[in-house]
Design a protein around this motif. Structure first.
Motif, PDB file in Angstrom:
ATOM      1  N   ASP A 187      19.101  38.982  87.464  1.00  0.00           N
ATOM      2  CA  ASP A 187      19.975  38.520  86.377  1.00  0.00           C
ATOM      3  C   ASP A 187      21.359  38.115  86.882  1.00  0.00           C
ATOM      4  N   VAL A 239      29.944  44.616  90.059  1.00  0.00           N
ATOM      5  CA  VAL A 239      29.502  45.074  88.737  1.00  0.00           C
ATOM      6  C   VAL A 239      27.980  45.170  88.683  1.00  0.00           C
ATOM      7  N   THR A 240      27.296  44.186  89.279  1.00  0.00           N
ATOM      8  CA  THR A 240      25.829  44.188  89.290  1.00  0.00           C
ATOM      9  C   THR A 240      25.295  45.408  90.040  1.00  0.00           C
ATOM     10  N   LEU A 270      26.901  48.209  90.569  1.00  0.00           N
ATOM     11  CA  LEU A 270      27.252  49.407  89.808  1.00  0.00           C
ATOM     12  C   LEU A 270      26.260  49.640  88.666  1.00  0.00           C
ATOM     13  N   LYS A 271      25.791  48.558  88.045  1.00  0.00           N
ATOM     14  CA  LYS A 271      24.759  48.678  87.010  1.00  0.00           C
ATOM     15  C   LYS A 271      23.479  49.260  87.605  1.00  0.00           C
ATOM     16  N   MET A 272      23.144  48.799  88.818  1.00  0.00           N
ATOM     17  CA  MET A 272      21.930  49.284  89.464  1.00  0.00           C
ATOM     18  C   MET A 272      22.067  50.760  89.839  1.00  0.00           C
ATOM     19  N   CYS A 273      23.242  51.123  90.345  1.00  0.00           N
ATOM     20  CA  CYS A 273      23.472  52.525  90.741  1.00  0.00           C
ATOM     21  C   CYS A 273      23.537  53.450  89.527  1.00  0.00           C
ATOM     22  N   GLY A 274      24.103  52.933  88.435  1.00  0.00           N
ATOM     23  CA  GLY A 274      24.307  53.773  87.260  1.00  0.00           C
ATOM     24  C   GLY A 274      23.230  53.657  86.202  1.00  0.00           C
ATOM     25  N   ARG A 275      22.087  53.084  86.543  1.00  0.00           N
ATOM     26  CA  ARG A 275      21.009  52.957  85.561  1.00  0.00           C
ATOM     27  C   ARG A 275      20.562  54.346  85.111  1.00  0.00           C
ATOM     28  N   ARG A 286      12.666  47.508  87.544  1.00  0.00           N
ATOM     29  CA  ARG A 286      13.896  47.536  86.746  1.00  0.00           C
ATOM     30  C   ARG A 286      15.097  47.117  87.599  1.00  0.00           C
ATOM     31  N   ILE A 306      17.652  43.634  87.250  1.00  0.00           N
ATOM     32  CA  ILE A 306      19.120  43.641  87.207  1.00  0.00           C
ATOM     33  C   ILE A 306      19.679  42.718  88.282  1.00  0.00           C
ATOM     34  N   CYS A 344      21.623  51.606  96.090  1.00  0.00           N
ATOM     35  CA  CYS A 344      21.307  51.357  94.684  1.00  0.00           C
ATOM     36  C   CYS A 344      20.180  52.266  94.204  1.00  0.00           C
TER      37      CYS A 344
END
Length: 225
Positions: free
Chosen positions: A178, A195-196, A198-203, A171, A175, A98
């Motif tokens: 949440d 999905v969580t 992926l959000k962390m990787c794609g921040r 940050r 994520i 991540c």
């Protein structure tokens, strides 16, 4: 205890039980095993002590479970398998993925946990805890005194935390946090965790995120005149 009326408390003897530190539990388990002429790897005892969550009785019960499953001389991997918990190495691998934005490696950890039948909420909670340790180390200089971990784990976390911007760790932690409660209610927990992560990787890069945040603040100020 705070829910009990004072009139009741005043007529009682009160004993507040606290968590027993991991080193103390490990030492006691070693003494019990030595008396029984049995042994478990030091790293394995650390896993048991952490799984006991500060309770000596729970740690002894888990030790008995490990001996029944893996036998004498069990190592950390066998202890992890016997207790059905997620290997800490997998947690560290997911966190590193991540941080570096390696979505493939992050999703591989989720896939492995799914195939082993692990609780997806436990996986995400473990990832959040690891990031929390790093964020604390980044802010204070060391996680020592703020986490019940072996010395080698503290040294590893402290070293890695110095290489990462503390704001980015906070940050990432936000994520992850949440997602912990919603994943328990999700129809497909595995997909929610994916999905969580992926959000962390794609921040977005930290500089972009700060610029966006500043722009939002300015926009709100302009809207108010």
């Amino acid at each position: 205890a705070h829910k009990i009326p004072v009139t009741i408390l005043s007529r009682c003897q009160r004993y507040d039980f606290r968590r027993i530190p991991t080193p103390t539990i490990v030492g006691r388990l070693n003494a019990v095993l030595a008396a029984e002429k049995l042994s478990i790897d030091k790293a394995g005892l650390d896993v048991i002590a952490r799984a006991g969550e500060g309770g000596m009785r729970d740690a002894l019960s888990l030790t008995d479970q490990v001996l029944s499953f893996a036998g004498d001389g069990a190592d950390a991997a066998q202890v992890t398998e016997a207790l059905g918990i997620i290997d800490r190495r997998s947690i560290v691998k997911a966190v590193e993925a991540c941080i570096t934005g390696d979505a493939k490696s992050a999703l591989a950890v989720v896939e492995e946990a799914f195939l082993r039948g692990h609780d997806q909420r436990q996986l995400l909670a473990g990832i959040a805890e690891e990031i929390r340790h790093m964020a604390v180390a980044s802010s204070t200089g060391s996680v020592a005194g703020f986490a019940d971990l072996p010395d080698e784990e503290i040294a590893r976390i402290d070293k890695r935390a110095k290489e990462i911007d503390g704001r980015d760790l906070v940050r990432l932690l936000g994520i992850a946090l949440d997602g912990i409660d919603p994943v328990a209610k999700a129809e497909d927990p595995r997909m929610f965790v994916e999905v969580t992560l992926l959000k962390m990787c794609g921040r977005p890069p930290l500089g972009d995120a700060l610029a966006i945040s500043e722009a939002i603040v300015r926009h709100e100020a302009l809207a108010k005149g």
